[in-house]
Each structure stands twice: as structure tokens, then as C-alpha cells.
Enzyme design. Structure first.
Site, PDB file in Angstrom:
ATOM      1  NE  ARG A 149      -4.668   5.218   3.611  1.00 33.01           N
ATOM      2  CZ  ARG A 149      -5.237   4.400   4.486  1.00 33.01           C
ATOM      3  NH1 ARG A 149      -5.570   4.853   5.681  1.00 33.01           N
ATOM      4  NH2 ARG A 149      -5.476   3.147   4.176  1.00 33.01           N
TER       5      ARG A 149
ATOM      6  CG  HIS B  40      -9.169   6.305   2.361  1.00 33.74           C
ATOM      7  ND1 HIS B  40      -9.218   6.120   1.003  1.00 33.74           N
ATOM      8  CD2 HIS B  40      -8.546   5.208   2.860  1.00 33.74           C
ATOM      9  CE1 HIS B  40      -8.659   4.968   0.697  1.00 33.74           C
ATOM     10  NE2 HIS B  40      -8.250   4.389   1.807  1.00 33.74           N
TER      11      HIS B  40
ATOM     12  CD  GLU C 292      -2.925  -1.172   2.307  1.00 33.04           C
ATOM     13  OE1 GLU C 292      -2.701  -0.430   3.273  1.00 33.04           O
ATOM     14  OE2 GLU C 292      -3.908  -1.924   2.245  1.00 33.04           O
TER      15      GLU C 292
ATOM     16  NE  ARG D  47      -4.612   5.092   9.571  1.00 32.53           N
ATOM     17  CZ  ARG D  47      -5.102   4.114   8.812  1.00 32.53           C
ATOM     18  NH1 ARG D  47      -4.668   2.873   8.960  1.00 32.53           N
ATOM     19  NH2 ARG D  47      -6.011   4.366   7.903  1.00 32.53           N
TER      20      ARG D  47
END
Length: 530
Positions: A286, A237, A113, A382
């Protein structure tokens, strides 16, 4: 008035709460309270997976470095190393419980990811959280020493401030909890109390979070006298499904990890735009991707952008993303042939209640684990799939601390007094304030911020707090009222934190302070003395 006595009170039924309860059940009587059903929390919605160093060629040092880079200089190295080094054992524990992780040739299938330098994401297709939670819930339901209280919502923690004659030590003795079915407040007495209530995504109009994510533990801990930190860092997100009939449906990070491309709509040429914003393109962290999408949407006046994975075979998509494939098909979107319309949405609360590496707060007998905390791991942003492993690692640490820390039997606790309140005459006040709060937080305290926007938000929060406090003082508590009370408190903490940060770092981007200060410092808020 009902009174319940337990060794440990766990508030929340996500991965953090259920892990804590299961580990403690051999030695303690545990109550798990959850304000809806056991599977209604954010953990059940997690799609992507759990990060852990398991592949040949990967290393703890690499996972730590990826986390520190994503955290934009604000992640605590000790907390990061602690989490990374204990992650493989957490995965092993889940496998022992029977979680059906995806495999390939008999080995765990590891995906990659954004922000990760290696394939290290353990997953169960594209519904990891659901697979993990289903396994844990089944185990919890048949564990004798755990008693479950569904449809029970935290009202407030019971500390020495509320108990006449209690010692001068700051200590938590349990909590007042609203039984929403019986419509009465129950007193839970416990030697140890664990907050595992998740994040606060519902403070924003658009979020990937379920309706339960109203910041209950963060707000209650603040009211009890705990410090909170880094509340300005709300992760948006980048890819939430954009469709009028889809509420909060997340398109996992792993779609981009497996080659998904972000593009402008066909009428703008279908241009792939992420390489224009960052050399890591779709695999950038992100915050970078969310700001890039926000920029392109505002630049071109778009309602959404497109995420295209159609170059992968239908067989590949059915194997790796069955739930996304099915949900999009229900809405008339064939992801094997066409792109997915996506928008950013509030996703994860990186800040929260300050704890040490054992999950302890400043108040004796009070612990916190999971998204409701600020352990130092996430810093200013994060890293993908670090959240579920944080839940398990810190749950295990808190269990060790609870077992090793003798706690006194709680004194007689005062009952909840609602003798001077009445039933609310107009609930429209709550629904109106809820809507107003979420809209101005989205408009003024979203992906891109300014001083003027934050000042406007602060002014409106002050007015709402006054109105909600008056409502709370006069009427019987309800779940809607308690959630609104908590959300406006969390909104206040977010805005206060954002106004204190005079730079742009990680998830906090300010047009008035676009530069980066030379030293990364956490934003720590200290509650007023009472």
C-alpha cells in the site's frame, strides 16, 4: 457520582474488544464501553478480509515472509510468527460463531491482496468487517456476564498516580468514563483494563476511518505513562472513493487483487501507471501504491486517479463487490462500464501502545489489543488484511494472561472532581482547533514529509496543546473536547516520531532523508516522568 465495579473493563467495541469480552465472559464479569453505538468502530468498516494460511500450497513461512517484506525490515519476527501461526484458529473460531464467509464449491473463497504471494484472504463478499461485527455484537448482547455501556467515552485511566496510599507498583485500577447521554463522569473500577480503542485516522483531513477513530487509547495510555512506538508509520490507503457526496468510503484492496488497474484520466490517455513505479504494479504494498498515486496527482495537477475493474463481468462484480457496486451506483458511477475515481486517505495506525505478546503494557493490570497497539507485527507498513487477525490473536493472548494473572481488588478510587469548572461558553474554539489540526496534519505530515513541514506542524501543535489544556482545565468535559485533546496528543506523537526517523522506510517517506539506513530500529517514545 456513579461507581461501577467489574473484573475486567474493555474499552472499545471493535473486533479486538468484543473478542476479548467474549473469551473472558465464562470466567469474569466484563464491562464493554464504547463511545457511540457498538457497530460504530473501524472494524465494522473493514471490507477486504482476514489473512490466514488455509490454502494448499501456502505456508506459514510464506505469510511470515510477506509480512516481513511489507514491514520494511521493522516487523518483529517473533510477533509475526505468533500471529501467523494462530490465524487459522482465529478464523475457525469466527466460523463456529456463524460468521457468513464467502464460499465456493463448499470451501472458503480465498482472495489475494497487495503484498501477498498467495490467495489467503478470507472474506464475506466486500463487507467482511460488517459481517464479523454483526455476528459478534449479536453474541455479546446475549452473553449474561457482559454488560454493555454505549455512549460512554474514556476520559482517563485511573492508575496509582491518582490513588492516595496506593502501592508503589505501577498499576491501573480502571478508568474515568464520560456518560455522554447523562452528561456525567462515571468511575469504573476493575482488576484488569483492556484498551481496544482503535486507531487515529481522524487526525488527518482525509481518512477512510469512521468518526470514532480519534486515538483515545493511545493518548490515554501515554498520559498514564506507557511507551508508544512507531507512530510515524501511518498507512494511507491508496484507494478511497473520490466524490463530494461520499465520506470516507473505501475501495477495498481486493479490487486490485481481482485485476483492477490504476489509470490516469482519459484526457491524459488513460495510461496505466503502476508498472512505471514498481514491478509488482497494482499488487505492490500500500505505501508504494499510495506514493505512486500521490506522485501522479501532483505531477499532473489531478484531484484523483481512476481504478478500472470494468473488464470483469457484471456477474463477477455483483458477486465479489456488491457493496462497492451499489454505493458507486448511488453516486452515478457504473463500475461495470467505467472506472472508479480514487484518492489516497489515512487508513491505519501501524504504531501505538507498546505491548508484549500477551497484550500487556508496562503498567500492571493494563492491556491493549488491536490497532491501538504496537505489537511489532506491522513494522513500517501493515500487510493487507493482517489487522483483523491481529485483533483476534492478541485478544486471545490477553485473555490467557488475564486468567493467569491474579490481580488485587482495586482500592477506593477518588471520584471525578468537576466542582471548579463551568460549562463552556464558546464551543467554536473546539471546532476551529479540530479543523486546523486535521488540515495541517494533512498538509505537513502526510504521505511525503520534509523537515520544514514537520517543524511547522510541531509549532502549531504546541500552540494548540496550550489552548486545549486551558479549555480542559476550565470547562466541563464533552466528547468533542475529549476527542480533540486526544487527537492533538496523537498528532504530537506522530510528529515527534517522524522527526526522529532520519531515513525513508515503509510508510515514512522524507525528502530530506530519501535513503534507507543499514539497520532498522523502532521509534520508541518514553513519556516524561510525572
Amino acid at each position: 457520582m456513579s461507581l461501577q465495579h467489574f473484573d475486567v473493563l474493555v474499552i472499545g467495541s471493535g473486533l479486538a474488544g468484543l473478542s476479548t469480552a467474549l473469551h473472558l465472559s465464562a470466567t469474569h464479569r466484563v464491562a464493554v464501553i464504547t463511545k457511540r453505538a457498538l457497530l460504530d468502530g473501524s472494524s465494522n468498516w473493514a471490507q477486504g478480509g482476514i489473512a490466514a494460511v488455509l490454502a494448499e500450497g501456502d505456508s506459514y513461512a510464506s505469510h511470515v515472509e510477506d509480512t516481513l517484506v511489507a514491514g520494511a525490515g521493522l516487523s518483529d519476527r517473533e510477533a509475526t510468527e505468533f500471529t501467523v501461526e494462530n490465524a487459522p484458529a482465529a478464523i475457525a473460531w469466527l466460523r463456529e460463531l456463524g460468521v457468513p464467509f464467502s464460499t465456493e464449491a463448499g470451501e472458503l473463497h480465498l482472495t489475494r491482496e497487495g503484498g501477498h504471494s498467495h490467495r489467503r484472504i478470507v472474506h464475506a463478499a466486500d463487507a467482511t468487517g460488517a459481517a464479523v461485527q454483526a455476528t459478534l455484537v449479536e453474541r455479546v448482547r446475549r452473553t449474561p456476564n457482559i454488560q454493555i455501556f454505549e455512549h460512554h467515552m474514556l476520559v482517563d485511566l485511573i492508575t496509582d498516580r491518582r490513588v492516595p496510599g496506593a502501592s508503589q507498583e505501577r498499576r491501573c485500577f480502571g478508568a474515568y468514563v464520560l456518560d455522554t447521554v447523562a452528561d456525567e463522569v462515571v468511575t469504573f473500577s476493575a482488576r484488569h483494563t483492556v484498551l481496544a480503542t482503535g486507531g487515529a485516522g481522524k487526525v488527518y483531513l482525509y481518512t477512510t476511518n469512521p468518526d470514532t477513530a480519534t486515538g483515545d487509547g493511545i493518548a490515554a495510555a501515554w498520559r498514564a505513562g506507557c511507551q508508544v512506538a512507531n507512530m510515524e508509520f501511518i498507512q494511507f490507503h491508496p484507494t478511497c472513493l473520490y466524490h463530494p457526496h461520499a465520506k470516507s468510503f473505501l475501495i477495498t484492496e481486493a479490487v486490485r487483487g481481482e485485476g483492477g488497474l490504476l489509470k490516469l484520466p482519459p484526457h491524459l490517455g488513460g495510461h496505466r501507471f503502476m508498472p512505471d513505479h514498481d514491478p509488482r504494479a497494482e499488487l505492490a504494498p500500500r505505501d508504494v501504491v499510495a506514493r505512486a498515486i500521490d506522485h501522479e496527482m501532483k505531477k499532473h495537477g489531478l484531484d484523483c486517479v481512476h481504478l478500472d475493474i470494468s473488464h470483469q463481468s457484471p456477474e463477477f462484480l455483483r458477486e465479489h463487490f456488491p457493496n462497492i457496486l451499489a454505493r458507486c451506483a448511488e453516486l452515478g458511477i457504473d463500475i461495470t462500464k467505467e472506472p472508479i475515481p480514487v484518492v489516497p486517505a489515512a487508513h491505519y495506525t501501524c504504531g501505538g501502545v507498546v505491548t508484549d505478546l500477551d497484550g500487556r503494557t508496562e503498567i500492571a493490570g493494563l492491556y491493549a489489543v488491536g490497532e491501538t497497539t504496537c505489537t511489532g507485527l506491522h513494522g513500517a507498513n501493515r500487510l493487507a488484511s493482517n489487522s483483523l487477525v491481529e485483533c483476534m490473536v492478541f485478544a486471545q493472548a490477553a485473555v490467557g494472561a488475564i486468567r493467569g494473572t491474579p490481580a488485587p481488588q482495586p482500592p477506593a478510587l477518588p471520584e471525578w472532581d468537576d466542582s471548579r469548572v463551568t460549562d463552556a461558553d464558546e464551543m467554536v474554539v473546539i471546532s476551529h482547533n479540530w479543523d486546523e489540526l486535521r488540515r495541517f496534519m494533512w498538509d505537513y505530515v502526510g504521505i511525503v514529509r520534509t523537515n520544514k513541514r514537520l517543524e511547522r506542524a510541531a509549532h502549531r501543535i504546541t500552540l494548540l496543546q496550550r489552548e486545549i489544556h486551558e479549555f480542559y482545565a476550565q470547562f466541563h468535559v464533552t466528547r468533542d473536547l475529549l476527542e480533540l485533546r486526544n487527537l492533538v496528543q496523537v498528532a504530537d506523537l506522530i510528529v515527534m516520531s517522524a522527526m526522529l526517523r532520519h531515513e525513508s522506510r515503509g510508510l515514512h517517506f522524507s525528502r530530506d532523508y530519501p535513503g534507507l539506513l543499514p539497520e532498522a530500529k523502532p521509534t520508541i517514545l518514553v513519556p516524561p516522568a510525572r
